[in-house]
Design an enzyme around this catalytic site. Structure first.
Site, PDB file in Angstrom:
ATOM      1  N   TRP A 150       0.862  -1.328   0.088  1.00 40.04           N
ATOM      2  CA  TRP A 150      -0.075  -0.128  -0.144  1.00 40.04           C
ATOM      3  C   TRP A 150       0.938   1.192   0.051  1.00 40.04           C
ATOM      4  CZ3 TRP A 150      -2.104   2.689   4.953  1.00 40.04           C
ATOM      5  CH2 TRP A 150      -3.123   3.385   4.624  1.00 40.04           C
TER       6      TRP A 150
ATOM      7  N   ASP B 180      -0.724  -5.650   9.245  1.00 42.33           N
ATOM      8  CA  ASP B 180      -1.884  -4.721   8.631  1.00 42.33           C
ATOM      9  C   ASP B 180      -3.059  -5.622   8.135  1.00 42.33           C
ATOM     10  OD1 ASP B 180      -3.346  -2.520   7.935  1.00 42.33           O
ATOM     11  OD2 ASP B 180      -1.819  -1.925   6.309  1.00 42.33           O
TER      12      ASP B 180
ATOM     13  N   LYS C 100     -13.591  -1.304   5.041  1.00 42.26           N
ATOM     14  CA  LYS C 100     -13.984  -2.054   3.987  1.00 42.26           C
ATOM     15  C   LYS C 100     -15.100  -3.193   4.379  1.00 42.26           C
ATOM     16  CE  LYS C 100     -10.382  -0.630   1.122  1.00 42.26           C
ATOM     17  NZ  LYS C 100      -9.769   0.155   2.085  1.00 42.26           N
TER      18      LYS C 100
END
Length: 410
Positions: free
Chosen positions: A138, A219, A255
């Protein structure tokens, strides 16, 4: 000397994803497609407010005791406790032994920042402050760690030749890195590749990390969203806890709950003892106080209701399954179109082998730019697409456009 005018401040380039979204919105082409943004869309390309979120919202609105007082510095206790059970497991030894430290954060980004800041201040670095990040990762990971004085270093992860995992390169770096190095690991649905280790590979990763006394910085932005199963997507994190691997985990509900704008997340640090956990929590509280004072309450109250009510939790599981299954269907349909109907050159099995919101298509930057310029299909230069941007109305147009780009018929 005159007063400050800021004329020497360099003009920063716009964020690439938000720039892409702005270009898409400005495009008047009727068949335009946005495959850049990492947010779920339904089959009509609309944002989807989860039914369970609507239900929880009504409960909050009708609660006569609801107020707008400050939350504790480390967050809403019912939320952080529920979030810890969700990612670590209700029967986690870390929770049972009182050594799981949980702090509410400004979504996953805030969790990454607070975790990075804590490590920068308190980790016993044997080398210069540095963290190993998967190549690619990311994009925001690099900025987050640089901002707290930790230098990012790449470790091999994605293999362009196979459009899969470079497991040998990954393990070799774990083994050659200085002892007590810090490695950032994507818990599931790797962003941006969609390529995850298998369970056996995770076991080997944990074994090497333990042998080298490394630190695992997890993460987890897609729990449940990857496979449709919350427990399945938390497997790697729970296995590392079970094996006593030194670690923390960043958690996001953007999400899997569709709460992108509510910025709701958590940071969980798992020290080896309760005494260490108490010390860690005290310092996280100090750091949090200096940055945001107290986290926002609305998203935390919504998620807390869902995590702590069996009926709402069951509803949430169904909603998660709805999102995950639509994306899996899009993967299968894209694969079918490319291989069976269009017979596009190359192997496209990676489309169905990858998992989660994103897929690395394997096309190069020039091909990606051709999709944007000629076909009005917006994606990042590295060929990453958001599977959530595909639907039954646009998938054939995308597949046919991709086929033409791959064949050089543009």
């Amino acid at each position: 000397m005159s007063s400050e005018t800021w004329q020497d401040v360099p003009l920063a380039p716009p964020d690439s994803i938000f720039k892409l979204t702005a270009a898409y919105k400005a495009d008047t082409f009727p068949q335009k497609v946005n495959l850049g943004v990492g947010a779920y869309r339904d089959n009509d390309n609309k944002p989807w407010v989860l039914p369970v979120i609507k239900k929880a919202t009504q409960i909050l609105l009708n609660d006569p005791n609801l107020d707008h007082e400050y939350l504790p510095i480390t967050g809403l206790p019912e939320f952080t406790a529920g979030a810890a059970k969700l990612i670590l497991g209700a029967d986690s030894p870390a929770i049972a032994e009182g050594r799981a430290v949980s702090v509410q954060t400004i979504s996953g980004t805030g969790a990454n920042h607070l975790g990075a800041l804590f490590l920068s201040r308190f980790y016993h670095w044997d080398t210069p402050k540095q963290i190993y990040l998967s190549n690619p990762t990311w994009a925001n990971h690099h900025a987050i760690f640089k901002n707290v004085g930790i230098q990012p270093i790449d470790y091999p992860y994605y293999d362009p030749a196979t459009i899969g995992l470079d497991f040998e390169g990954f393990i070799a770096t774990l083994q050659s890195a200085a002892p007590r190095s810090v490695f950032l690991l994507h818990a599931c649905a790797h962003n941006p590749t969609g390529v995850d280790p298998t369970r056996d590979q995770w076991k080997h990763i944990a074994e090497v990390i333990t042998a080298k006394n490394h630190y695992a910085f997890f993460d987890c932005a897609y729990q449940g969203f990857a496979s449709g199963d919350l427990n399945n997507d938390a497997w790697a994190v729970r296995y590392f806890v079970e094996k006593g691997v030194p670690m923390l985990v960043c958690q996001s509900f953007a999400k899997n709950a569709g709460l992108y704008g509510e910025r709701i997340g958590a940071l969980h640090i798992v020290p080896p003892t309760k005494d260490a956990a108490d010390r860690v929590k005290s310092q996280l509280s100090v750091l949090q106080r200096s940055e945001i004072s107290n986290p926002p309450s609305y998203g935390a109250r919504l998620v807390s209701l869902i995590l702590n009510d069996s009926d709402l939790f069951a509803d949430w599981n169904r909603d998660i399954k709805t999102m995950a299954e639509r994306i899996i269907f899009m993967r299968n349909e894209l694969y079918r179109l490319l291989t069976e109907e269009l017979k596009t050159p190359g192997s496209w099995v990676h489309i169905i082998n990858q998992i989660g919101m994103f897929s690395f298509t394997g096309i190069n930057p020039a091909q990606s730019q051709a999709l944007i310029d000629i076909f009005h299909i917006y994606l990042t230069a590295n060929g990453r697409i958001s599977m959530a941007g595909l639907n039954t109305h646009n998938i054939r147009y995308f597949a046919e456009s991709l086929d033409k780009v791959v064949r050089g018929q543009v």
